[in-house]
Write a protein that holds these residues in place. Structure first.
Motif, short mmCIF file in Angstrom:
data_model
loop_
_atom_site.label_atom_id
_atom_site.label_comp_id
_atom_site.label_asym_id
_atom_site.label_seq_id
_atom_site.Cartn_x
_atom_site.Cartn_y
_atom_site.Cartn_z
N SER A 1 0.83 -1.20 0.00
CA SER A 1 0.00 0.00 0.00
C SER A 1 0.86 1.26 0.00
CB SER A 1 -0.94 0.00 1.21
OG SER A 1 -0.18 0.11 2.41
N GLY A 2 2.10 1.16 0.45
CA GLY A 2 2.99 2.32 0.45
C GLY A 2 3.72 2.49 -0.86
N THR A 3 3.98 1.40 -1.57
CA THR A 3 4.72 1.51 -2.82
C THR A 3 3.81 1.76 -4.01
OG1 THR A 3 4.65 -0.88 -3.08
CG2 THR A 3 6.62 0.05 -2.05
N ALA A 4 2.54 1.41 -3.92
CA ALA A 4 1.63 1.61 -5.06
C ALA A 4 1.54 3.09 -5.44
CB ALA A 4 0.26 1.03 -4.75
N PRO A 5 1.33 4.02 -4.54
CA PRO A 5 1.29 5.43 -4.94
C PRO A 5 2.63 5.91 -5.49
CG PRO A 5 0.31 5.19 -2.78
CD PRO A 5 0.93 3.87 -3.14
N PHE A 6 3.72 5.40 -4.94
CA PHE A 6 5.04 5.79 -5.44
C PHE A 6 5.25 5.30 -6.87
CE2 PHE A 6 9.58 4.83 -5.98
CZ PHE A 6 10.07 6.12 -5.88
N VAL A 7 4.89 4.04 -7.13
CA VAL A 7 5.02 3.49 -8.48
C VAL A 7 4.11 4.25 -9.43
CG1 VAL A 7 4.57 1.44 -9.88
CG2 VAL A 7 5.76 1.23 -7.70
N LEU A 8 2.90 4.57 -9.00
CA LEU A 8 1.98 5.33 -9.83
C LEU A 8 2.55 6.72 -10.13
CD1 LEU A 8 -0.79 5.40 -11.18
CD2 LEU A 8 -1.71 6.32 -9.06
N LEU A 9 3.14 7.36 -9.13
CA LEU A 9 3.76 8.67 -9.34
C LEU A 9 4.89 8.58 -10.35
CD1 LEU A 9 4.15 11.67 -8.48
CD2 LEU A 9 5.77 10.81 -6.78
N ILE A 10 5.74 7.58 -10.22
CA ILE A 10 6.85 7.41 -11.16
C ILE A 10 6.33 7.17 -12.57
CG2 ILE A 10 8.81 5.93 -11.75
CD1 ILE A 10 9.30 7.82 -9.39
N MET A 11 5.29 6.35 -12.70
CA MET A 11 4.72 6.08 -14.02
C MET A 11 4.12 7.35 -14.62
SD MET A 11 3.05 2.32 -13.44
CE MET A 11 2.29 2.28 -15.04
N VAL A 12 3.45 8.15 -13.81
CA VAL A 12 2.87 9.40 -14.30
C VAL A 12 3.99 10.36 -14.74
CG1 VAL A 12 1.64 11.49 -13.55
CG2 VAL A 12 0.70 9.23 -13.06
N LEU A 13 5.05 10.43 -13.95
CA LEU A 13 6.17 11.30 -14.32
C LEU A 13 6.85 10.84 -15.60
CD1 LEU A 13 7.79 12.01 -10.85
CD2 LEU A 13 6.51 13.60 -12.27
N LEU A 14 7.05 9.55 -15.75
CA LEU A 14 7.65 9.02 -16.98
C LEU A 14 6.75 9.26 -18.19
CD1 LEU A 14 9.22 5.68 -15.74
CD2 LEU A 14 10.41 7.75 -16.46
N THR A 15 5.45 9.05 -18.01
CA THR A 15 4.51 9.30 -19.11
C THR A 15 4.50 10.78 -19.47
OG1 THR A 15 3.16 7.45 -18.36
CG2 THR A 15 2.11 9.02 -19.85
N GLY A 16 4.50 11.64 -18.47
CA GLY A 16 4.55 13.08 -18.73
C GLY A 16 5.83 13.47 -19.45
N GLY A 17 6.94 12.89 -19.06
CA GLY A 17 8.21 13.17 -19.73
C GLY A 17 8.19 12.71 -21.17
N LEU A 18 7.60 11.54 -21.42
CA LEU A 18 7.50 11.03 -22.79
C LEU A 18 6.62 11.93 -23.65
CD1 LEU A 18 8.13 8.75 -24.80
CD2 LEU A 18 6.09 7.59 -23.97
N VAL A 19 5.49 12.34 -23.10
CA VAL A 19 4.59 13.24 -23.84
C VAL A 19 5.28 14.58 -24.13
CG1 VAL A 19 2.45 14.58 -23.64
CG2 VAL A 19 2.47 12.15 -23.07
N ALA A 20 5.98 15.11 -23.14
CA ALA A 20 6.69 16.39 -23.34
C ALA A 20 7.78 16.24 -24.39
CB ALA A 20 7.30 16.86 -22.01
#
Length: 130
Positions: A48-67
């Motif tokens: 439960s503690g790593t799921a939000p962190f993994v989600l945050l990393i995935m969102v950041l990577l996706t945002g970086g790819l889109v940018a």
């Protein structure tokens, strides 16, 4: 050993309370919770503690790819516009050179004489001195 008295905790319980001396008036034991494995609880807490962190990393990577894709597309579009502007500048430069050549050709002596004859002018004769 007598059946009426117990001096220690009952087997299977964690109660540190001394047992009652009278077996007949003893209260029934409260149901105890089954022991859970600490590893399961730790795994759940970690998950439960790593799921939000993994989600945050995935969102950041996706945002970086889109940018990156957006910037790449913008750079390609700017490159096309720059090529078009260079072609327009080249065409205008050629037109300017052509017009300069035309003006120089029109100001030459043979061209001026032909233009004068076209307007009906005649060459002047030699001047007479009196």
């Amino acid at each position: 050993m007598s059946t009426g008295t117990l001096t220690g905790p009952r087997p299977g319980t964690t109660s540190a309370r001394p047992a009652s001396r009278d077996a007949g008036t003893r209260r029934p034991a409260a149901p105890t919770r089954p022991a859970t494995k600490p590893s399961t609880r730790t795994t759940d807490t970690r998950a439960s503690g790593t799921a939000p962190f993994v989600l945050l990393i995935m969102v950041l990577l996706t945002g970086g790819l889109v940018a990156t894709l957006w910037l790449s597309t913008a750079a390609a579009a700017d490159s096309y516009r720059l090529d078009e502007a260079r072609q327009v500048a080249r065409d205008l430069s050629e037109q300017s050179e052509r017009l300069h050549r035309d003006v120089e050709a029109a100001q030459s002596a043979p061209a001026l004489a032909a233009a004068a004859r076209a307007q009906g002018m005649v060459p002047a004769g030699s001047p007479r001195c009196w």
